[in-house]
Design a protein around this motif. Structure first.
Motif, mmCIF file in Angstrom:
data_model
loop_
_atom_site.group_PDB
_atom_site.id
_atom_site.type_symbol
_atom_site.label_atom_id
_atom_site.label_comp_id
_atom_site.label_asym_id
_atom_site.label_seq_id
_atom_site.Cartn_x
_atom_site.Cartn_y
_atom_site.Cartn_z
ATOM 1 N N GLN A 1 0.855 -1.185 0.000
ATOM 2 C CA GLN A 1 0.000 0.000 0.000
ATOM 3 C C GLN A 1 0.895 1.240 0.000
ATOM 4 O O GLN A 1 1.835 1.337 0.781
ATOM 5 C CB GLN A 1 -0.891 -0.005 1.233
ATOM 6 C CG GLN A 1 -1.952 1.082 1.212
ATOM 7 C CD GLN A 1 -2.914 0.946 2.375
ATOM 8 O OE1 GLN A 1 -2.752 0.083 3.231
ATOM 9 N NE2 GLN A 1 -3.905 1.816 2.420
ATOM 10 N N LEU A 2 0.574 2.184 -0.877
ATOM 11 C CA LEU A 2 1.382 3.388 -1.003
ATOM 12 C C LEU A 2 0.860 4.444 -0.042
ATOM 13 O O LEU A 2 -0.310 4.814 -0.096
ATOM 14 C CB LEU A 2 1.313 3.919 -2.435
ATOM 15 C CG LEU A 2 1.630 2.911 -3.536
ATOM 16 C CD1 LEU A 2 1.542 3.566 -4.899
ATOM 17 C CD2 LEU A 2 2.990 2.284 -3.328
ATOM 18 N N GLN A 3 1.720 4.902 0.858
ATOM 19 C CA GLN A 3 1.293 5.863 1.857
ATOM 20 C C GLN A 3 2.324 6.939 2.093
ATOM 21 O O GLN A 3 3.530 6.690 1.997
ATOM 22 C CB GLN A 3 1.020 5.159 3.197
ATOM 23 C CG GLN A 3 -0.244 4.329 3.227
ATOM 24 C CD GLN A 3 -0.518 3.776 4.621
ATOM 25 O OE1 GLN A 3 0.403 3.386 5.323
ATOM 26 N NE2 GLN A 3 -1.783 3.743 5.002
ATOM 27 N N LEU A 4 1.829 8.109 2.442
ATOM 28 C CA LEU A 4 2.658 9.201 2.934
ATOM 29 C C LEU A 4 2.172 9.540 4.335
ATOM 30 O O LEU A 4 0.972 9.597 4.578
ATOM 31 C CB LEU A 4 2.536 10.444 2.048
ATOM 32 C CG LEU A 4 3.105 10.372 0.633
ATOM 33 C CD1 LEU A 4 2.758 11.630 -0.148
ATOM 34 C CD2 LEU A 4 4.612 10.161 0.671
ATOM 35 N N GLU A 5 3.115 9.764 5.237
ATOM 36 C CA GLU A 5 2.755 10.141 6.600
ATOM 37 C C GLU A 5 3.545 11.369 6.999
ATOM 38 O O GLU A 5 4.708 11.532 6.611
ATOM 39 C CB GLU A 5 3.031 8.983 7.566
ATOM 40 C CG GLU A 5 2.154 7.774 7.316
ATOM 41 C CD GLU A 5 2.379 6.675 8.343
ATOM 42 O OE1 GLU A 5 1.599 5.723 8.358
ATOM 43 O OE2 GLU A 5 3.349 6.783 9.114
ATOM 44 N N GLU A 6 2.908 12.206 7.811
ATOM 45 C CA GLU A 6 3.517 13.472 8.202
ATOM 46 C C GLU A 6 3.602 13.594 9.725
ATOM 47 O O GLU A 6 2.826 14.307 10.351
ATOM 48 C CB GLU A 6 2.699 14.671 7.682
ATOM 49 C CG GLU A 6 2.416 14.652 6.202
ATOM 50 C CD GLU A 6 0.997 14.212 5.892
ATOM 51 O OE1 GLU A 6 0.427 14.669 4.886
ATOM 52 O OE2 GLU A 6 0.454 13.392 6.666
ATOM 53 N N PRO A 7 4.537 12.932 10.369
ATOM 54 C CA PRO A 7 4.720 13.132 11.807
ATOM 55 C C PRO A 7 5.380 14.486 12.064
ATOM 56 O O PRO A 7 6.022 15.048 11.173
ATOM 57 C CB PRO A 7 5.657 11.990 12.201
ATOM 58 C CG PRO A 7 6.413 11.674 10.951
ATOM 59 C CD PRO A 7 5.447 11.918 9.818
#
Length: 125
Positions: A1-7
């Motif tokens: 699954q292609l994901q971007l996360e912004e912590p």
């Protein structure tokens, strides 16, 4: 699954600093231009800055020039947004997004191939 996360979001006082990260899973960021966008309540989602896949070109918005710096570390598959001298008007949900080039400036009508879910940055005393 292609994901971007912004912590990295949170509450910061005016004049303070914060660094956001954009981390990818399921794909590599290296071939993509990465944009940071923000959306304040009742306002459109606007681009804050964007960095080309080569890292050689960045496009900061006038409102953040001299205060925000975008950078990328392809070895870590991560893009950063260093935010200094923060102002209350910087309060917004910040999103990172990936696309072939730094074209999109406002969403909509522009779109990006991949979006993160966003992180809230609140600048307040």
């Amino acid at each position: 699954q292609l994901q971007l996360e912004e912590p990295g979001g949170g509450l910061v006082q005016p004049g303070g600093s914060l660094r956001l990260s954009c981390a990818a899973s399921g794909f590599t960021l290296a071939p993509y231009a990465i944009g940071w966008f923000r959306q304040a309540p009742g306002k459109e989602r606007e681009r804050v800055s964007c960095i080309a896949s080569s890292g050689g070109s960045t496009k900061p918005a006038d409102s953040v020039k001299g205060r925000f710096t975008i950078s990328r570390d392809n070895a870590k598959n991560t893009v950063y947004l260093q935010m200094n001298s923060l102002k209350p008007e910087d309060t917004a949900i910040y999103y990172c997004a990936a696309d072939r080039a730094c074209i999109a400036t406002i969403y909509p009508p522009y779109d990006m191939d991949y979006w993160g879910k966003g992180t809230l940055v609140t600048v307040s005393s």
